[in-house]
Motif scaffolding. Sequence first.
Motif, mmCIF file in Angstrom:
data_model
loop_
_atom_site.group_PDB
_atom_site.id
_atom_site.type_symbol
_atom_site.label_atom_id
_atom_site.label_comp_id
_atom_site.label_asym_id
_atom_site.label_seq_id
_atom_site.Cartn_x
_atom_site.Cartn_y
_atom_site.Cartn_z
ATOM 1 N N UNK A 107 0.807 -1.213 0.000
ATOM 2 C CA UNK A 107 0.000 0.000 0.000
ATOM 3 C C UNK A 107 0.838 1.260 0.000
ATOM 4 N N UNK A 108 1.857 1.282 0.842
ATOM 5 C CA UNK A 108 2.748 2.444 0.920
ATOM 6 C C UNK A 108 3.500 2.629 -0.393
ATOM 7 N N UNK A 109 3.969 1.527 -0.952
ATOM 8 C CA UNK A 109 4.716 1.581 -2.204
ATOM 9 C C UNK A 109 3.858 2.168 -3.331
ATOM 10 N N UNK A 110 2.622 1.693 -3.452
ATOM 11 C CA UNK A 110 1.731 2.207 -4.493
ATOM 12 C C UNK A 110 1.451 3.689 -4.294
ATOM 13 N N UNK A 115 2.437 9.167 -6.275
ATOM 14 C CA UNK A 115 2.855 10.536 -5.967
ATOM 15 C C UNK A 115 4.044 10.961 -6.823
ATOM 16 N N UNK A 116 4.992 10.044 -7.054
ATOM 17 C CA UNK A 116 6.141 10.346 -7.915
ATOM 18 C C UNK A 116 5.684 10.706 -9.326
ATOM 19 N N UNK A 117 4.729 9.931 -9.843
ATOM 20 C CA UNK A 117 4.238 10.160 -11.204
ATOM 21 C C UNK A 117 3.512 11.493 -11.307
ATOM 22 N N UNK A 118 2.628 11.761 -10.349
ATOM 23 C CA UNK A 118 1.885 13.022 -10.374
ATOM 24 C C UNK A 118 2.836 14.206 -10.229
ATOM 25 N N UNK A 173 4.143 17.109 -1.243
ATOM 26 C CA UNK A 173 5.091 18.223 -1.375
ATOM 27 C C UNK A 173 6.519 17.718 -1.522
ATOM 28 N N UNK A 174 6.882 16.720 -0.724
ATOM 29 C CA UNK A 174 8.236 16.168 -0.790
ATOM 30 C C UNK A 174 8.481 15.437 -2.108
ATOM 31 N N UNK A 175 7.443 14.844 -2.682
ATOM 32 C CA UNK A 175 7.586 14.185 -3.982
ATOM 33 C C UNK A 175 7.924 15.212 -5.057
ATOM 34 N N UNK A 176 7.227 16.350 -5.030
ATOM 35 C CA UNK A 176 7.494 17.420 -5.998
ATOM 36 C C UNK A 176 8.890 17.999 -5.781
#
Length: 269
Positions: A107-110, A115-118, A173-176
Amino acid sequence: MKRLLPLVLTLTFLSLLFYFLPPKEIFSLLAEVSLEDFLWASLFYGLSHLSRSLRWKILLKELSFFQCFLINSANVFLNNLLPARTGELSWFYYSKRLGVSLQKSVGIFLWGRILDLIALFVLLSFFYALHGGDFRFYILSFFLFFISLFIHIPLSKFKNFKGDLLTSTFASSLSVISSLLKFLSLILLLGLAPSVELFLGFLGGELSSVLPIHSFGGLGTYELSFSLPQKFFGESLKEGMKVAFVFHSFLLLSSALYGLIALYFLHRR
């Protein structure tokens, strides 16, 4: 036959790479990167790495930041190295070793990967708005970010898996931030001006590592995926591959540095 497919793909893409970029030109390109540029790029790549690790820490509350850093470092390195995204299995293996159930780690991985993709498309919309001055793309970038805040809702069906809006906001935010810092490391390494075309190449390279065509070390597949989007904007395919090869070499070296250290600590435990 299936086992030979990654090797065949690797050799095919390497042949194309060396067709466009003779070895002499490759060594000449690498020699053009100054030590100062390399160090600045390494700093921003390191910050990107830390941001992504902090994101995983926020999502995996039961693990320490150091443990998340180790898992992330090993995962990135093995993903870059192994073909067809098989390196992703390391995420579940090392999460399990550190006490996270497989159900929760899935679940966390997905959540993290979405989030990385978005994040990449948030940045693409933002750069396009800056380049074209179209206010609608600013709205689109904020809309995509807003959507990312609610990704955890359909994933909450996993047992012992809870997400709230504050956690999701920090994680998004951290993903961006992580993706932006990684893109800035490309700019600093090669002294390039930020542009929509360059970010499209960066986006293509990032997406290539997700696809099953990813070769050993991503050699050839990364370069082609980086340069093809730029070709649609009239950029030279050869020049795009030159930029991609230098940056890809930097990514492999940097991820290996973090990854090998992480593997040492993970297996020492």
